[in-house]
Design a protein around this motif. Structure first.
Motif, PDB file in Angstrom:
ATOM      1  N   MET A 179       0.852  -1.015  -0.010  1.00 37.96           N
ATOM      2  CA  MET A 179      -0.138   0.291  -0.178  1.00 37.96           C
ATOM      3  C   MET A 179       0.921   1.285   0.019  1.00 37.96           C
ATOM      4  O   MET A 179       1.548   1.511   0.934  1.00 37.96           O
ATOM      5  N   THR A 180       0.897   1.970  -1.152  1.00 43.55           N
ATOM      6  CA  THR A 180       1.940   3.015  -1.202  1.00 43.55           C
ATOM      7  C   THR A 180       3.570   2.606  -1.065  1.00 43.55           C
ATOM      8  O   THR A 180       3.932   3.348  -0.327  1.00 43.55           O
ATOM      9  N   PRO A 181       3.927   1.874  -2.068  1.00 48.37           N
ATOM     10  CA  PRO A 181       5.363   1.632  -1.817  1.00 48.37           C
ATOM     11  C   PRO A 181       6.392   2.669  -2.305  1.00 48.37           C
ATOM     12  O   PRO A 181       5.783   3.595  -3.229  1.00 48.37           O
ATOM     13  N   GLY A 182       7.399   2.915  -2.076  1.00 49.70           N
ATOM     14  CA  GLY A 182       8.442   3.667  -2.426  1.00 49.70           C
ATOM     15  C   GLY A 182       9.652   3.157  -3.028  1.00 49.70           C
ATOM     16  O   GLY A 182       9.900   1.985  -2.693  1.00 49.70           O
TER      17      GLY A 182
ATOM     18  N   TYR B 129       6.055  -2.056 -10.295  1.00 52.70           N
ATOM     19  CA  TYR B 129       5.158  -2.579 -11.090  1.00 52.70           C
ATOM     20  C   TYR B 129       5.973  -3.010 -12.600  1.00 52.70           C
ATOM     21  O   TYR B 129       5.829  -4.116 -12.884  1.00 52.70           O
ATOM     22  N   GLU B 130       6.663  -1.831 -12.973  1.00 49.73           N
ATOM     23  CA  GLU B 130       7.182  -2.158 -14.389  1.00 49.73           C
ATOM     24  C   GLU B 130       8.190  -3.252 -14.498  1.00 49.73           C
ATOM     25  O   GLU B 130       8.527  -4.158 -15.256  1.00 49.73           O
ATOM     26  N   ARG B 131       8.753  -3.323 -13.273  1.00 48.02           N
ATOM     27  CA  ARG B 131       9.990  -4.314 -12.976  1.00 48.02           C
ATOM     28  C   ARG B 131       9.601  -5.865 -12.757  1.00 48.02           C
ATOM     29  O   ARG B 131      10.071  -6.722 -13.006  1.00 48.02           O
ATOM     30  N   LEU B 132       8.515  -5.983 -12.134  1.00 45.90           N
ATOM     31  CA  LEU B 132       7.877  -7.082 -11.636  1.00 45.90           C
ATOM     32  C   LEU B 132       6.500  -7.660 -12.498  1.00 45.90           C
ATOM     33  O   LEU B 132       6.078  -8.555 -11.908  1.00 45.90           O
ATOM     34  N   HIS B 133       5.963  -6.877 -13.367  1.00 48.17           N
ATOM     35  CA  HIS B 133       4.713  -7.354 -13.833  1.00 48.17           C
ATOM     36  C   HIS B 133       4.772  -8.622 -14.711  1.00 48.17           C
ATOM     37  O   HIS B 133       3.788  -9.106 -14.720  1.00 48.17           O
ATOM     38  N   GLY B 134       6.283  -8.853 -15.131  1.00 50.55           N
ATOM     39  CA  GLY B 134       6.348 -10.168 -15.727  1.00 50.55           C
ATOM     40  C   GLY B 134       6.300 -11.316 -14.951  1.00 50.55           C
ATOM     41  O   GLY B 134       6.291 -12.422 -15.239  1.00 50.55           O
ATOM     42  N   GLN B 135       6.463 -11.039 -13.510  1.00 49.63           N
ATOM     43  CA  GLN B 135       6.394 -12.055 -12.553  1.00 49.63           C
ATOM     44  C   GLN B 135       4.955 -11.967 -11.788  1.00 49.63           C
ATOM     45  O   GLN B 135       5.011 -12.783 -10.827  1.00 49.63           O
ATOM     46  N   GLY B 136       4.073 -11.505 -12.472  1.00 49.55           N
ATOM     47  CA  GLY B 136       2.543 -11.604 -11.771  1.00 49.55           C
ATOM     48  C   GLY B 136       2.124 -10.250 -11.082  1.00 49.55           C
ATOM     49  O   GLY B 136       0.953 -10.323 -10.371  1.00 49.55           O
ATOM     50  N   ALA B 137       3.053  -9.165 -11.052  1.00 50.03           N
ATOM     51  CA  ALA B 137       2.540  -7.923 -10.177  1.00 50.03           C
ATOM     52  C   ALA B 137       1.560  -7.525 -10.928  1.00 50.03           C
ATOM     53  O   ALA B 137       1.271  -7.287 -11.922  1.00 50.03           O
ATOM     54  N   GLU B 138       0.661  -6.947  -9.742  1.00 46.99           N
ATOM     55  CA  GLU B 138      -0.637  -6.345 -10.418  1.00 46.99           C
ATOM     56  C   GLU B 138      -0.780  -4.915  -9.653  1.00 46.99           C
ATOM     57  O   GLU B 138      -0.033  -4.591  -8.362  1.00 46.99           O
ATOM     58  N   LEU B 139      -1.088  -3.729 -10.540  1.00 44.68           N
ATOM     59  CA  LEU B 139      -1.313  -2.391 -10.048  1.00 44.68           C
ATOM     60  C   LEU B 139      -2.601  -1.711 -10.181  1.00 44.68           C
ATOM     61  O   LEU B 139      -2.985  -1.951 -10.967  1.00 44.68           O
ATOM     62  N   VAL B 140      -3.016  -1.116  -8.967  1.00 42.28           N
ATOM     63  CA  VAL B 140      -4.385  -0.573  -8.918  1.00 42.28           C
ATOM     64  C   VAL B 140      -3.954   1.017  -8.394  1.00 42.28           C
ATOM     65  O   VAL B 140      -3.361   1.127  -7.465  1.00 42.28           O
ATOM     66  N   VAL B 141      -4.441   2.072  -9.456  1.00 45.88           N
ATOM     67  CA  VAL B 141      -4.006   3.331  -8.811  1.00 45.88           C
ATOM     68  C   VAL B 141      -5.506   3.756  -8.665  1.00 45.88           C
ATOM     69  O   VAL B 141      -6.443   3.876  -9.438  1.00 45.88           O
TER      70      VAL B 141
ATOM     71  N   LEU C 217       0.493  -7.482  -5.309  1.00 48.63           N
ATOM     72  CA  LEU C 217      -0.646  -6.795  -5.412  1.00 48.63           C
ATOM     73  C   LEU C 217      -0.236  -5.242  -4.929  1.00 48.63           C
ATOM     74  O   LEU C 217      -0.031  -5.042  -3.861  1.00 48.63           O
ATOM     75  N   ILE C 218      -0.057  -3.982  -5.878  1.00 46.03           N
ATOM     76  CA  ILE C 218       0.290  -2.999  -5.597  1.00 46.03           C
ATOM     77  C   ILE C 218      -0.900  -1.854  -5.522  1.00 46.03           C
ATOM     78  O   ILE C 218      -1.592  -1.677  -6.566  1.00 46.03           O
ATOM     79  N   LEU C 219      -1.066  -1.110  -4.575  1.00 41.61           N
ATOM     80  CA  LEU C 219      -1.906  -0.191  -4.683  1.00 41.61           C
ATOM     81  C   LEU C 219      -1.283   1.307  -4.144  1.00 41.61           C
ATOM     82  O   LEU C 219      -0.585   1.195  -3.275  1.00 41.61           O
ATOM     83  N   THR C 220      -1.848   2.377  -4.781  1.00 46.16           N
ATOM     84  CA  THR C 220      -1.431   3.675  -4.629  1.00 46.16           C
ATOM     85  C   THR C 220      -2.533   4.692  -4.933  1.00 46.16           C
ATOM     86  O   THR C 220      -3.278   4.166  -5.801  1.00 46.16           O
ATOM     87  N   SER C 221      -2.281   5.758  -4.889  1.00 48.84           N
ATOM     88  CA  SER C 221      -2.839   7.011  -5.443  1.00 48.84           C
ATOM     89  C   SER C 221      -2.175   7.414  -6.753  1.00 48.84           C
ATOM     90  O   SER C 221      -1.056   7.467  -6.831  1.00 48.84           O
TER      91      SER C 221
END
Length: 361
Positions: free
Chosen positions: A278-281, A318-330, A302-306
């Motif tokens: 939740m809002t990683p940096g 997300y860009e680095r890990l989307h190939g490993q199944g990462a999901e992004l919700v903005v 699962l990545i959640l952010t504003s």
């Protein structure tokens, strides 16, 4: 936690807004035990007068209480435990015709009624003994990190058979405490998922080190060395959950808690079921999250952010890990950093718990 800005207001005889008598009762009980004996006999009648003349005294009282236990713990219990007892006692002691005057009763008046104030103190004391945890239904647990740092957490069992339940470790934001996860623990519990909300070192009830020295100053100073040791706290919590039969495990981190979560996975090569950020940096408080991505084991993420904070780390991860199944919700809302999403983003608790339930079962 009681949100003062959401307290209902009532009107006094002059048409001015005053806090609900519940809060006045709590204020007066504090005053009976901690405020100076030379308090004025007339209490302010308006909310404005209360704010300008009483708040410094209430602050002093809370500082006195802090010598014995964390202020957050005190306020949480006081908010929950004084609501019903104070209302009932007010009606029994003063009669329904006098309740309207309770908001104007000052601390001196309470001292003149020792039986009433001591009974209120007794009620509070019994409640603290019966409900020792900071959240009803949760068990307060203690554990120790590998370097000996004592830690405190809140463990809550999910509904159903807890002997073989999955569990989720919750790692809070900078300068927050385990109680901030309550909205999510409730949602997880309904789905049969146990949870452990941990106070990271230097925070909440985990402020004191093994020698009894308060380490919160290192949090306040944003000591990067100190924050880079927090992954050991997470590993101790994972070990505790596994020792109690929980498999598989998930982790949810908020803000710097995201950095701690990813650090511990890479440092110990942990095998987990899933992780929510939740809002990683990129580099919160000196924890180099981008370097941890190079050794990421590929667990569901699962990545959640504003939208306003997406570029501070969430999009890069997300860009680095989307190939490993990462999901992004903005989300479009602003001012929803980390656990501040709770209560602001509709359905976010259900969304997280539903996603985890599909990954850790």
């Amino acid at each position: 936690m009681l949100h003062l800005q959401k307290i209902r207001f009532i009107r006094d005889n002059h048409g001015k807004a005053c806090p609900l008598y519940l809060f006045s009762c709590f204020k007066c009980c504090l005053g009976h035990f901690f405020l100076p004996k030379n308090e004025p006999k007339k209490a302010p009648r308006t909310a404005l007068a209360f704010g300008t003349t009483r708040l410094p005294l209430i602050k002093a009282a809370l500082q006195k209480l802090a010598e014995f236990m964390p202020v957050v713990w005190v306020l949480r219990h006081a908010a929950m435990l004084f609501a019903l007892p104070s209302s009932l006692l007010a009606q029994v002691w003063m009669g329904k015709n006098k309740i309207k005057n309770l908001k104007s009763r000052d601390c001196t008046a309470i001292r003149d009624e020792p039986k009433r104030s001591w009974l209120a103190a007794l009620v509070l004391g019994v409640c603290f003994i019966v409900f020792p945890g900071s959240t009803f239904g949760a068990e307060r647990i203690t554990l120790q990190a590998a370097d000996g740092f004592p830690l405190v957490g809140l463990y809550e069992k999910g509904e159903g058979d807890a002997t073989s339940q999955p569990a989720v470790l919750l790692l809070h934001m900078f300068n927050r405490q385990k109680e901030s996860w309550q909205p999510l623990t409730a949602a997880l519990k309904k789905r049969g998922i146990s949870s452990l909300a941990l106070d990271l070192r230097g925070h909440g009830e985990s402020r004191l080190d093994a020698a009894g020295v308060d380490q919160h100053f290192r949090v306040a100073e944003r000591d990067s060395v100190f924050f880079n040791q927090m992954y050991k706290d997470g590993l101790a919590a994972v070990a505790w959950l596994r020792s109690h039969g929980h498999q598989p495990l998930g982790v949810v981190g908020a803000s710097v808690g995201c950095s701690v979560a990813m650090h511990m996975v890479v440092a110990a090569k942990l095998e987990l079921g899933a992780m929510v950020l939740m809002t990683p940096g990129r580099d919160y408080l000196g924890i180099d999250t981008l370097s941890h991505l190079e050794q990421w084991p590929g667990l569901p993420l699962l990545i959640l952010t504003s939208a306003e904070e997406a570029e501070r780390g969430a999009v890069t991860i997300y860009e680095r890990l989307h190939g490993q199944g990462a999901e992004l919700v903005v989300f479009e809302q602003g001012a929803i950093h980390g656990t501040m999403m709770f209560g602001e983003v509709e359905g976010v608790e259900a969304r997280i718990s539903s996603w985890l339930a599909g990954k850790v079962r």
